[in-house]
Design an enzyme around this catalytic site. Sequence first.
Site, PDB file in Angstrom:
ATOM      1  N   LYS A  15       0.916  -1.158  -0.045  1.00 27.30           N
ATOM      2  CA  LYS A  15      -0.034   0.085  -0.296  1.00 27.30           C
ATOM      3  C   LYS A  15       0.935   1.248   0.006  1.00 27.30           C
ATOM      4  O   LYS A  15       0.442   2.302  -0.832  1.00 27.30           O
ATOM      5  CB  LYS A  15      -1.025  -0.041   1.070  1.00 27.30           C
ATOM      6  CG  LYS A  15      -1.912  -1.117   1.433  1.00 27.30           C
ATOM      7  CD  LYS A  15      -3.018  -0.843   2.500  1.00 27.30           C
ATOM      8  CE  LYS A  15      -2.268  -1.068   3.917  1.00 27.30           C
ATOM      9  NZ  LYS A  15      -1.605  -2.261   4.240  1.00 27.30           N
ATOM     10  N   ARG A  90      -9.507   1.149   7.939  1.00 31.23           N
ATOM     11  CA  ARG A  90      -9.015  -0.263   8.371  1.00 31.23           C
ATOM     12  C   ARG A  90     -10.198  -0.852   9.259  1.00 31.23           C
ATOM     13  O   ARG A  90     -10.174  -1.843   9.731  1.00 31.23           O
ATOM     14  CB  ARG A  90      -7.874  -0.058   9.238  1.00 31.23           C
ATOM     15  CG  ARG A  90      -6.697  -0.438   8.425  1.00 31.23           C
ATOM     16  CD  ARG A  90      -5.544  -0.046   9.326  1.00 31.23           C
ATOM     17  NE  ARG A  90      -4.390  -0.910   9.455  1.00 31.23           N
ATOM     18  CZ  ARG A  90      -3.076  -0.536   8.565  1.00 31.23           C
ATOM     19  NH1 ARG A  90      -3.164   0.621   8.035  1.00 31.23           N
ATOM     20  NH2 ARG A  90      -2.239  -1.470   8.499  1.00 31.23           N
ATOM     21  N   ARG A 124      11.368  -6.339   5.063  1.00 27.25           N
ATOM     22  CA  ARG A 124      11.065  -4.841   4.908  1.00 27.25           C
ATOM     23  C   ARG A 124      11.869  -3.931   5.667  1.00 27.25           C
ATOM     24  O   ARG A 124      12.072  -4.304   6.949  1.00 27.25           O
ATOM     25  CB  ARG A 124       9.663  -4.487   5.053  1.00 27.25           C
ATOM     26  CG  ARG A 124       9.248  -3.171   4.903  1.00 27.25           C
ATOM     27  CD  ARG A 124       7.664  -2.586   4.738  1.00 27.25           C
ATOM     28  NE  ARG A 124       6.912  -2.797   5.814  1.00 27.25           N
ATOM     29  CZ  ARG A 124       5.620  -2.689   6.016  1.00 27.25           C
ATOM     30  NH1 ARG A 124       4.892  -2.442   4.897  1.00 27.25           N
ATOM     31  NH2 ARG A 124       4.993  -3.034   6.965  1.00 27.25           N
ATOM     32  N   ARG A 171      11.255  -1.839  11.079  1.00 30.23           N
ATOM     33  CA  ARG A 171      10.194  -1.093  11.750  1.00 30.23           C
ATOM     34  C   ARG A 171       9.772  -2.234  13.066  1.00 30.23           C
ATOM     35  O   ARG A 171       9.894  -3.511  12.788  1.00 30.23           O
ATOM     36  CB  ARG A 171       8.703  -1.295  10.860  1.00 30.23           C
ATOM     37  CG  ARG A 171       8.428   0.057  10.371  1.00 30.23           C
ATOM     38  CD  ARG A 171       7.497   0.050   9.282  1.00 30.23           C
ATOM     39  NE  ARG A 171       6.243  -0.180   9.826  1.00 30.23           N
ATOM     40  CZ  ARG A 171       5.144  -0.264   9.385  1.00 30.23           C
ATOM     41  NH1 ARG A 171       5.122   0.182   7.890  1.00 30.23           N
ATOM     42  NH2 ARG A 171       3.995  -0.612   9.574  1.00 30.23           N
ATOM     43  N   ARG A 182      -0.626  -8.332  13.504  1.00 27.00           N
ATOM     44  CA  ARG A 182      -1.243  -7.322  12.322  1.00 27.00           C
ATOM     45  C   ARG A 182      -2.017  -8.282  11.409  1.00 27.00           C
ATOM     46  O   ARG A 182      -3.091  -7.770  10.724  1.00 27.00           O
ATOM     47  CB  ARG A 182      -0.261  -6.925  11.798  1.00 27.00           C
ATOM     48  CG  ARG A 182       0.213  -5.878  12.644  1.00 27.00           C
ATOM     49  CD  ARG A 182       1.831  -5.292  12.138  1.00 27.00           C
ATOM     50  NE  ARG A 182       1.780  -4.721  10.981  1.00 27.00           N
ATOM     51  CZ  ARG A 182       2.774  -4.765  10.068  1.00 27.00           C
ATOM     52  NH1 ARG A 182       3.857  -5.437  10.727  1.00 27.00           N
ATOM     53  NH2 ARG A 182       2.823  -4.114   8.951  1.00 27.00           N
TER      54      ARG A 182
END
Length: 230
Positions: A15, A90, A124, A171, A182
């Site tokens: 996203k 969300r 990531r 992160r 998540r």
Amino acid sequence: MTMNFIMFGPPGAGKGTYSSRIAPKLGIVKISTGDIFRRIIKEDTPIGREVKEIYNAGGLQRDDLTNQLLKEELEKPEAEKGFILDGFPRTIEQAQALEGITKTDAIINLIVPEEILIEKLSARRICKDCGDIYNVADIDKEVDGIRYILPPMSPKEEDKCDKCGGEIIQREDDKPEAVKNRLDVYKRQSLPVIEFYKDKVPFVNVKVTRGPEVMVDKIIDMLKEANLVE
Ligand code: ADP
Ligand code: ZN
């Protein structure tokens, strides 16, 4: 003509990458609630500490706070021509709040199998200063008969952001425990948002089978084909 898009999809689908690359091409802004929360966390305030605790565990922030922050962004003059929302709404409550503020022209729905998401999330990296997104995963595999070729998105210079020279880090919520949470939260709270919009707003469903060097143009072509952009 304003263009108001929602970039929807599970954590790790892309996203942030796609909204930040597509928005400038359409002359609109990207608004990322995740970026907004990361900024709030950096300020060492009572609210920042509260947000941080939820964020690090991979949980969702309070709807009232999130809706208020989003509303403030939408009221800025930069958002006048339109926007791509990255990471909002969300929850159903957030979708209802958005409906009360402005129209939505389309949902760009990113589709990625969970197996690939987990691999991408753990690999990531982001820039500590500007939030630019990188990824060290080098994926080439078939899932359910579809081949996914996702090469690494590396900075030109090791561990240094291409855009601002900032340090590249992992992160806190990309660590395994938070990732699991998540994905659960996404299934429980965010997937219903798809149902909410189903008969209200056109969907552009995108199977993310290649990296941004292929997918960015492909998504823009899909938007054109659906007459959603000129
Ligand atoms: P990802 O889509 O990879 O999970 P984001 O940067 O969009 O990453 O979100 C990271 C975190 O920021 C979320 O886990 C949550 O704590 C917070 N957050 C972002 N957007 C929202 C939102 N719309 N509602 C509640 N919390 C949010
Ligand atoms: Zn940077």
